[in-house]
Motif scaffolding. Structure first.
Motif, short mmCIF file in Angstrom:
data_model
loop_
_atom_site.label_atom_id
_atom_site.label_comp_id
_atom_site.label_asym_id
_atom_site.label_seq_id
_atom_site.Cartn_x
_atom_site.Cartn_y
_atom_site.Cartn_z
N UNK A 74 7.14 -4.80 -8.94
CA UNK A 74 6.82 -3.44 -8.03
C UNK A 74 6.04 -2.45 -9.10
N UNK A 75 7.02 -1.85 -10.01
CA UNK A 75 6.20 -0.43 -10.97
C UNK A 75 5.71 -0.67 -11.59
N UNK A 76 5.52 -2.06 -12.11
CA UNK A 76 4.38 -2.82 -12.89
C UNK A 76 3.07 -2.47 -13.41
N UNK A 135 9.35 4.41 -0.45
CA UNK A 135 7.37 4.52 -0.64
C UNK A 135 6.92 4.26 -1.99
N UNK A 136 7.76 4.47 -3.82
CA UNK A 136 7.57 3.94 -4.83
C UNK A 136 8.48 2.22 -5.20
N UNK A 137 9.00 2.34 -4.79
CA UNK A 137 9.41 0.84 -4.33
C UNK A 137 9.26 -0.33 -3.23
N UNK A 165 4.78 -4.02 -2.96
CA UNK A 165 3.68 -3.18 -3.41
C UNK A 165 4.09 -1.63 -3.85
N UNK A 166 3.89 -1.15 -4.25
CA UNK A 166 4.15 0.25 -4.82
C UNK A 166 3.17 1.51 -4.71
N UNK A 290 -0.26 1.64 -1.60
CA UNK A 290 0.08 0.53 -1.15
C UNK A 290 -0.71 -0.33 -0.66
N UNK A 291 -1.99 -0.19 -0.83
CA UNK A 291 -2.87 -1.02 -0.16
C UNK A 291 -3.21 -2.80 -0.20
#
Length: 361
Positions: A74-76, A135-137, A165-166, A290-291
């Motif tokens: 997710x954060x990669x 939202x970040x995760x 999707x972050x 996060x599109x």
């Protein structure tokens, strides 16, 4: 879910994969955060504890994701190379980020244990970072809307149940390193980002990820505008890319508004800046907004990778790639990420792109 799927190829890394160790230190942090929490709001995808940490520490939050979550996948995409001064993965299984938020600089540590996320944040931007943690995760993401239509995509989707999707809500943070990646090798872009942030950023608040390593917060828009031409040159950034960054920095508040826009309007806003085209806007909005449908066009390698994976055509162009991705309308970015994460790429038959270190000219 970190560690279940370890793609070996460089293409998979481009797909946003970052290895996060299955550390043992998260349980203690989770217990501390729960003990110090001031609210106990139970339910799927909700906060279980939020409050002050230990004396001199940061604010903490514990959050239950609504489904399987792999923080490495997710954060990669937010990591710009192994030496990114704003991003760090530690052996205890934590991901650290140094961020310039609308409220000021902040440092965020995120870890996952037994399906529960523990986060701690420091600095003026701590509250903003914790409020944006879901939202970040990927809490705003809808992975159930994706239906695999090809065998390879289905297999990759099955191996990556924790892919979300972050959504960072920050445009400039993703836009500037994306501009640095225009028409150069990733190594050159990562080196430029590392040098410029280390030289012109500021030390991230908080204790740092350990081993004497301190994260850096990227420069603000005013500082980007004040970088002299010779330091752009020393960082290996040509006048075209540095000029694009300067133009973007001048209208940074207007560009940041794109984080709250729908994809077509957000892309149009970014592409009003000379030097920002569909490739740059898509790569930015995939992270800031996060599109899920922001497919990258104009890329040197992606059409061939998608064409080879889905139709055996390594010579596919953008038009054919978009045709092959038609069954994934609304989720084309997720489809391309799963293709990249599969590691299936056409065999190389031409030399690698030549590195051009203009700092030596």
């Amino acid at each position: 879910m970190a560690g279940r799927f370890t793609p070996p190829s460089r293409t998979a890394v481009r797909g946003g994969w970052t290895g996060v160790p299955a550390g043992q230190g998260q349980a203690q942090g989770q217990a501390q955060a729960q003990a110090q929490g001031q609210a106990q709001v139970h339910g799927q995808g909700q906060v279980h504890g939020q409050g002050r940490g230990q004396p001199g520490g940061g604010r903490q939050r514990v959050w239950d994701p609504p489904g399987p979550t792999d923080i490495g996948l997710t954060l990669g995409p937010l990591r710009r190379g192994p030496g990114d001064p704003t991003f760090r993965v530690t052996p205890d299984g934590s991901v650290w980020r140094a961020v310039r938020t609308p409220q000021g600089p902040g440092t965020l540590r995120v870890s996952l244990h037994a399906g529960r996320v523990t986060a701690e944040a420091w600095g003026p931007g701590a509250d903003w970072l914790l409020d944006g943690l879901p939202a970040l995760l990927g809490a705003d993401d809808d992975p159930d809307a994706f239906v695999p239509r090809h065998r390879l995509v289905h297999a990759s989707h099955r191996r990556c149940p924790g892919l979300r999707l972050t959504r960072t809500g920050l445009v400039l943070e993703s836009l500037i390193p994306t501009i640095l990646e225009q028409k150069v090798t990733t190594d050159e872009a990562y080196r430029a980002w590392r040098r410029l942030v280390s030289q012109y950023g500021e030390p991230a608040p908080g204790p740092g990820p350990g081993d004497g390593y301190r994260l850096s917060v990227m420069p603000d828009a005013r500082t980007w505008r004040r970088i002299p031409s010779w330091d752009w040159h020393r960082a290996g950034v040509d006048a075209k890319r540095s000029g694009t960054i300067l133009r973007a920095a001048r209208v940074a508040p207007r560009l940041e508004e794109a984080a709250a826009m729908d994809l077509p309007e957000a892309a149009a806003r970014l592409e009003l800046v000379p030097g920002i085209g569909p490739w740059t806007s898509a790569e930015t909005l995939q992270r800031s907004n996060g599109a899920a449908d922001a497919v990258t066009t104009g890329d040197l390698h992606l059409p061939g990778v998608v064409g080879y994976a889905l139709a055996g055509n390594r010579d596919a162009d953008d038009a054919e790639m978009l045709t092959l991705l038609t069954p994934y309308a609304g989720q084309r970015h997720r489809a391309t990420r799963l293709i990249l994460l599969s590691g299936r790429t056409p065999p190389r038959r031409t030399p690698k792109m030549r590195k051009t270190d203009i700092a030596r000219w």
